[in-house]
Each structure stands twice: as C-alpha cells, then as structure tokens.
Scaffold this motif. Sequence first.
Motif, PDB file in Angstrom:
ATOM      1  N   ALA A  52       0.624  -1.157  -0.105  1.00  0.00           N
ATOM      2  CA  ALA A  52      -0.159   0.053  -0.028  1.00  0.00           C
ATOM      3  C   ALA A  52       0.953   1.201  -0.158  1.00  0.00           C
ATOM      4  O   ALA A  52       2.065   1.105   0.331  1.00  0.00           O
ATOM      5  CB  ALA A  52      -0.794  -0.040   1.245  1.00  0.00           C
ATOM      6  N   ARG A  53       0.107   2.270  -0.200  1.00  0.00           N
ATOM      7  CA  ARG A  53       0.987   3.670  -0.407  1.00  0.00           C
ATOM      8  C   ARG A  53       1.878   4.034   0.908  1.00  0.00           C
ATOM      9  O   ARG A  53       2.943   4.356   0.615  1.00  0.00           O
ATOM     10  CB  ARG A  53       0.018   4.689  -0.786  1.00  0.00           C
TER      11      ARG A  53
ATOM     12  N   ASP B 215       2.987   1.806   3.406  1.00  0.00           N
ATOM     13  CA  ASP B 215       3.730   0.631   3.818  1.00  0.00           C
ATOM     14  C   ASP B 215       5.176   0.922   3.647  1.00  0.00           C
ATOM     15  O   ASP B 215       5.709   1.740   2.833  1.00  0.00           O
ATOM     16  CB  ASP B 215       3.294  -0.583   3.116  1.00  0.00           C
TER      17      ASP B 215
ATOM     18  N   TYR C  29       0.148   4.294   8.838  1.00  0.00           N
ATOM     19  CA  TYR C  29      -0.959   4.691   7.888  1.00  0.00           C
ATOM     20  C   TYR C  29      -1.844   5.680   8.721  1.00  0.00           C
ATOM     21  O   TYR C  29      -2.223   6.698   8.146  1.00  0.00           O
ATOM     22  CB  TYR C  29      -1.820   3.348   7.829  1.00  0.00           C
TER      23      TYR C  29
ATOM     24  N   ARG D  64      -6.083  -4.858   6.569  1.00  0.00           N
ATOM     25  CA  ARG D  64      -4.819  -5.423   6.119  1.00  0.00           C
ATOM     26  C   ARG D  64      -3.842  -5.297   7.313  1.00  0.00           C
ATOM     27  O   ARG D  64      -2.828  -6.058   7.243  1.00  0.00           O
ATOM     28  CB  ARG D  64      -4.539  -5.045   4.732  1.00  0.00           C
TER      29      ARG D  64
END
Length: 128
Positions: A2-3, A5, A39, A53
């Motif tokens: 993901a963006r 991570d 995040y 996730r």
Amino acid sequence: MARFDLSDEEWAAIRPHLPKQGRGPQRKDDRTVLNGIFYVLRTGSPWRDLPERYGPRTTVYNRYVRWGERGIWQGIFDVLATECEDALIFIDSSIVKAHRAAAGSKGGSWRKVLDAHAAVAAARFTSP
C-alpha cells in the motif's frame, strides 16, 4: 504494498532497533503493525478506521502507545537520525501536523496548546 507501507529498505533500517520478542504469546508481525501505525499517523484517520490489512486496530494502537511509554520510538528516531543526514528533515517536516492554534489563531498560545496535548495524553479511555 500500500501507499504508506514501509519499503524493504526502510524496513531493513528499522527492524534491528525493534525490541526483541519477550515471553508470552507470539506478537503480531512487527512490519504489519508498523505499517498500520504509519498509516494512521500519515493520513490522520482515526484508529477505528484502520484498514483490516494491518490487523486488529487495538493491537496496532496498543503497540504504538506501549512502545511510546517504553521509549522505543525515541530510540528508533535517535538511531535513524544519527545514521542519515536527511532523517531529521523527514521526521521534522513530512509527518508532523500542527494544530490550528499553532498558526496563531485567536487565543492560541503555545502554552495552552501544550497543556491541552498533555491533558489528552494523560486521559485513559479504557477502564483500569
């Protein structure tokens, strides 16, 4: 991935500075939990909106708080800051958000802002 991570390079830099697994049950994958913490910090979203996730939001939140209380985060930041000249620029400018009172809005002195932050940090949201 993901963006928000951690890249493999970032994970390799952080992993050696994490606390060792203690006695008790096996803890959730550190990289997944750190990705969840980052995040929330980078997006500003509430913990309850953490995507699945990253695992249970209580696990991610508790790890964030407990490592803060134990000084783990400070240790990681100190080590990374000494290893890389640009680390302080990243830590200082990329993930820090200012409260609107910090910009000098009406009644927003620094002392009031710091006192408000201290009061929130001291509040307990669960029963002892």
